[in-house]
Design an enzyme around this catalytic site. Structure first.
Site, mmCIF file in Angstrom:
data_model
loop_
_atom_site.group_PDB
_atom_site.id
_atom_site.type_symbol
_atom_site.label_atom_id
_atom_site.label_comp_id
_atom_site.label_asym_id
_atom_site.label_seq_id
_atom_site.Cartn_x
_atom_site.Cartn_y
_atom_site.Cartn_z
ATOM 1 N N GLU A 13 0.813 -1.216 0.000
ATOM 2 C CA GLU A 13 0.000 0.000 0.000
ATOM 3 C C GLU A 13 0.852 1.273 0.000
ATOM 4 O O GLU A 13 0.319 2.369 -0.144
ATOM 5 C CB GLU A 13 -0.943 0.000 1.214
ATOM 6 C CG GLU A 13 -1.959 -1.139 1.153
ATOM 7 C CD GLU A 13 -2.812 -1.218 2.400
ATOM 8 O OE1 GLU A 13 -4.033 -1.304 2.271
ATOM 9 O OE2 GLU A 13 -2.258 -1.200 3.512
ATOM 10 N N GLY A 82 -12.595 -2.142 1.239
ATOM 11 C CA GLY A 82 -13.710 -2.864 0.644
ATOM 12 C C GLY A 82 -14.788 -1.882 0.219
ATOM 13 O O GLY A 82 -15.100 -0.951 0.967
ATOM 14 N N MET A 192 -9.796 -0.622 8.018
ATOM 15 C CA MET A 192 -9.532 -0.989 9.407
ATOM 16 C C MET A 192 -8.651 0.010 10.150
ATOM 17 O O MET A 192 -8.153 -0.317 11.229
ATOM 18 C CB MET A 192 -8.928 -2.409 9.448
ATOM 19 C CG MET A 192 -9.870 -3.444 8.811
ATOM 20 S SD MET A 192 -9.241 -5.130 8.758
ATOM 21 C CE MET A 192 -9.284 -5.563 10.490
ATOM 22 N N GLU A 193 -8.438 1.204 9.579
ATOM 23 C CA GLU A 193 -7.529 2.159 10.231
ATOM 24 C C GLU A 193 -7.983 3.619 10.200
ATOM 25 O O GLU A 193 -7.708 4.379 11.140
ATOM 26 C CB GLU A 193 -6.125 2.107 9.568
ATOM 27 C CG GLU A 193 -5.383 0.801 9.701
ATOM 28 C CD GLU A 193 -5.767 -0.194 8.617
ATOM 29 O OE1 GLU A 193 -6.312 0.227 7.568
ATOM 30 O OE2 GLU A 193 -5.547 -1.406 8.830
ATOM 31 N N ASP A 216 -11.870 -4.913 -3.119
ATOM 32 C CA ASP A 216 -12.856 -5.993 -3.023
ATOM 33 C C ASP A 216 -14.205 -5.377 -2.706
ATOM 34 O O ASP A 216 -14.297 -4.185 -2.413
ATOM 35 C CB ASP A 216 -12.449 -6.980 -1.923
ATOM 36 C CG ASP A 216 -12.384 -6.304 -0.562
ATOM 37 O OD1 ASP A 216 -13.405 -6.235 0.117
ATOM 38 O OD2 ASP A 216 -11.295 -5.792 -0.190
#
Ligand code: ADE
Length: 250
Positions: A13, A82, A192-193, A216
């Site tokens: 990333e 996502g 998630m961050e 995704d």
């Protein structure tokens, strides 16, 4: 801006950013809290670059170190997410205008999603940084978008602005995805961050922004799609967007 903090969760990333910094000049590497921080110049911008690893605790701890130890006066996070909203497709880019933790719930003591004792659930990205990231993403897609379709099933990628939601959970089922859509209909993407960083930055008055490429669709196919996207394209997107963003800021 004195020094920009640049974070991602996973090496793919960050793309070629650390290699670029090392090629451009001296880079000081500092190990702290089991992380490496690379202090130098990225595409002409004084920067400190690091990998947070995955999750809100990791992200908050890293953002805090960037601010207090490395004197970052702005933070940018880059990575994958996502897609949650029906109009957000794999290969699109989402730039957060605002972020929140979809898994934070201290009800009935506090309203669902509200960060207790801070009195708010949503934390805004810095508008100027978000605008600059969106411009860089649009330029990247205009200049390199056609080639992306040849390497992955990515057709006519688009740039979206809006709500990004964060939680300590990889969303990978139809039920979990639709529960998120029902609860937060304006959510564009899940990761998630981001909201953890936005909260830390809010608490310290440091501007921040988050750019996410959609790897995704947060459904049952998400684990395979995430892994393939990470291997094939995440670095191309991050390098393409960050290089344009940084050169414009230099
Ligand atoms: N990051 C990338 N894809 C994700 C997903 N489906 N859930 C949470 N974080 C993600």
């Amino acid at each position: 801006m004195k020094r920009l903090g640049i974070m991602a969760a996973l090496p793919q990333e960050l793309g070629d950013l650390i290699a670029q910094m090392q090629a451009a000049g001296d880079v000081r590497t500092v190990t702290l809290g089991r992380r490496e921080y690379y202090v130098g110049t990225a595409h002409g911008v004084a920067a400190v670059v690091t990998l947070a690893r995955i999750g809100k605790v990791a992200a908050a701890a890293t953002a805090s170190a960037l601010i207090h130890v490395f004197e970052a006066d702005a933070i940018v996070f880059t990575g994958v997410a996502g897609g949650v909203h029906a109009r957000v497709q794999v290969g699109d880019v989402v730039v957060a205008d605002t972020l929140m933790q979809h898994d934070l719930d201290a009800s009935p003591l506090f309203p669902r999603y509200e960060v207790p004792l801070l009195g708010r659930a949503r934390f805004d990205a810095d508008p100027a940084l978000a605008d600059a990231l969106a411009a860089a993403a649009r330029a990247f897609i205009a200049e390199e978008g056609a080639a992306l379709g040849e390497r992955f099933a990515v057709a006519a990628p688009r740039v979206h602005r809006g709500l990004v939601v964060s939680g300590d959970r990889f969303v990978a089922s139809h039920d979990a995805l639709f529960a998120l859509r029902d609860a937060l209909p304006d959510a564009l993407a899940v990761e998630m961050e981001g909201a953890a960083i936005a909260q830390v930055c809010y608490e310290h008055g440091v501007p921040c922004a988050v750019v996410r490429t959609v790897s995704d669709s947060a459904d049952a196919a998400a684990p395979a799609s995430f892994s393939e996207f990470l291997a094939a394209l995440a670095a191309t997107y991050s390098s393409g967007i960050l290089s344009r963003f940084l050169r414009a800021a230099a």
